[in-house]
Design an enzyme around this catalytic site. Sequence first.
Site, PDB file in Angstrom:
ATOM      1  N   LYS A 106       0.537  -0.749  -0.164  1.00 56.49           N
ATOM      2  CA  LYS A 106       0.349   0.027  -0.279  1.00 56.49           C
ATOM      3  C   LYS A 106       0.913   1.547   0.204  1.00 56.49           C
ATOM      4  CE  LYS A 106      -3.809  -0.080   0.653  1.00 56.49           C
ATOM      5  NZ  LYS A 106      -5.319  -0.286  -0.126  1.00 56.49           N
ATOM      6  N   GLY A 220     -18.225   7.011  -2.477  1.00 51.01           N
ATOM      7  CA  GLY A 220     -16.943   6.932  -2.810  1.00 51.01           C
ATOM      8  C   GLY A 220     -17.094   5.780  -4.451  1.00 51.01           C
ATOM      9  N   ASN A 221     -16.079   5.723  -4.691  1.00 45.88           N
ATOM     10  CA  ASN A 221     -16.213   4.601  -5.838  1.00 45.88           C
ATOM     11  C   ASN A 221     -16.771   3.394  -5.661  1.00 45.88           C
ATOM     12  OD1 ASN A 221     -14.533   1.645  -7.063  1.00 45.88           O
ATOM     13  ND2 ASN A 221     -15.231   3.305  -8.448  1.00 45.88           N
TER      14      ASN A 221
HETATM   15  N1  GLU Z   1      -7.287  -0.047  -2.968  1.00 45.41           N
HETATM   16  C1  GLU Z   1      -8.022  -1.322  -3.679  1.00 45.41           C
HETATM   17  C2  GLU Z   1      -8.267  -2.549  -2.566  1.00 45.41           C
HETATM   18  O1  GLU Z   1      -7.500  -1.773  -0.989  1.00 45.41           O
HETATM   19  C3  GLU Z   1      -7.628  -1.617  -4.599  1.00 45.41           C
HETATM   20  C4  GLU Z   1      -6.273  -2.495  -4.656  1.00 45.41           C
HETATM   21  C5  GLU Z   1      -5.155  -3.010  -6.090  1.00 45.41           C
HETATM   22  O2  GLU Z   1      -6.764  -3.532  -6.689  1.00 45.41           O
HETATM   23  O3  GLU Z   1      -4.525  -3.603  -5.875  1.00 45.41           O
HETATM   24  O4  GLU Z   1      -8.187  -3.627  -2.385  1.00 45.41           O
END
Ligand code: GLU
Length: 432
Positions: A106, A220-221
């Site tokens: 992340k 949000g999305n």
């Molecule tokens: N940010 C999204 C999550 O927390 C997607 C992560 C990704 O697609 O790599 O799962």
Amino acid sequence: MAGQINAFEMAQKQFDGVAKQLKLDAGVSEVLRWPQREYAFRIPVRMDDGSLKVFQGFRVQHNDARGPNKGGIRFHPAETLDTVRALATWMTWKCAVADIPLGGGKGGIVVDPATLSVREKEELCRGWVRAMWKNSGPRNDVPAPDVGTTPQMMGWMMDEYSRLVGQYTPGVFTGKPVGGGGSLGRTEATGFGVIYTVREAMKRRNLDPKKSVAVLQGFGNVAQYAAIGFVELLGGAVAGVSCYDRHDKKAYTYTKKGGIDPRFLISIVDQYGTIDKQKALDSGYEVGDGDNWIGLEVDVIIPAALEGQVNAETVKKISKSVKLIAEGANGPTTPEADEYFKKNDIFNIPDFLCNAGGVTTSYFEQVQNDMNFYWSKDEVLQRLDEKMTSAFNSVYDRSEKEKVYMRDAAYMVAIDRVVKAMELRGWLTGSA
Ligand code: GLU
């Protein structure tokens, strides 16, 4: 993060509890309760007013035993190294529980994206890549959108990386715009994935989706497509959504008699995610306090905003009518709130299972990028449904077999898979 809750302490606490139940070797636990690698860097950006501003950036790579690190990049003013650590850790468990061959990562930048012009945003995105490109890549670490970041930003980031390495490399970022290396269905993926797990949970718990009402935190999305999915895929109703208003710097809960129309609300959201309050009022919506969402008399609650929102304090406001909580956000529920759910037999679909649809479709995007052959939207969503259904069932079956809470069962499934990959790679026997 609400109050004093530290997301990384929470992630470690959840892990420690299950490691104990699994009687995991102390050394193996020590490997998994901390990230493998962490990067913190500063990104200078020339602002539109001519000044040079420096932003704090992060990337944490938690574990890549099962494949390249994978996970979003957040642009948030309250971002800290500890939140990024927690979110990277949860990504390892998320990819493992979804059974996709990827690890956990992340990233973040401490910034409110709503304060930046389009050019400043692009500069910041490119700056993040210039700091991290040597440690990124389709076989190394693959970021994606998250809170505060968008497909367009992923497009810029992929472009910067491709320039630096000297060849078009679409598989280095996912969640890119369709037509710019993105996958059809990625926009809907996380929210629809939430709904596929809700559908499976309702089957197992004998609940009728058509007679069910949900409320969502966030718009949000993830929340937008979860709301659409709850209405259009399951035939249920959505009583309300809460949404942060960037003009008033506070959240509001939007409700409507007979249920909200998610597609209408999406049509009156600005580019930063704020619902146009006046237009909502003009269309017969009631606009209440931002905290109201959690107390509504519904069957299902879907926290799909930030971490720590369902905590020791807010959990007390949950209506007795609630039977199911589906965690669209990462880390929305604190361990104290988990205790309340266990005691009151409220069924929980834990975050890294419930919202795994985004990363699963990111994985499909990478596969398509590698093949240079793109699937139809139906094909993407069909494959996503299969993956989510099978992930839900393996966790549910484990929770029945071990008689444990769903979050613990999800950890058990995920930890077993990651430990097995580490074993098979010889990490736990040799000099890893
Ligand atoms: N940010 C999204 C999550 O927390 C997607 C992560 C990704 O697609 O790599 O799962």
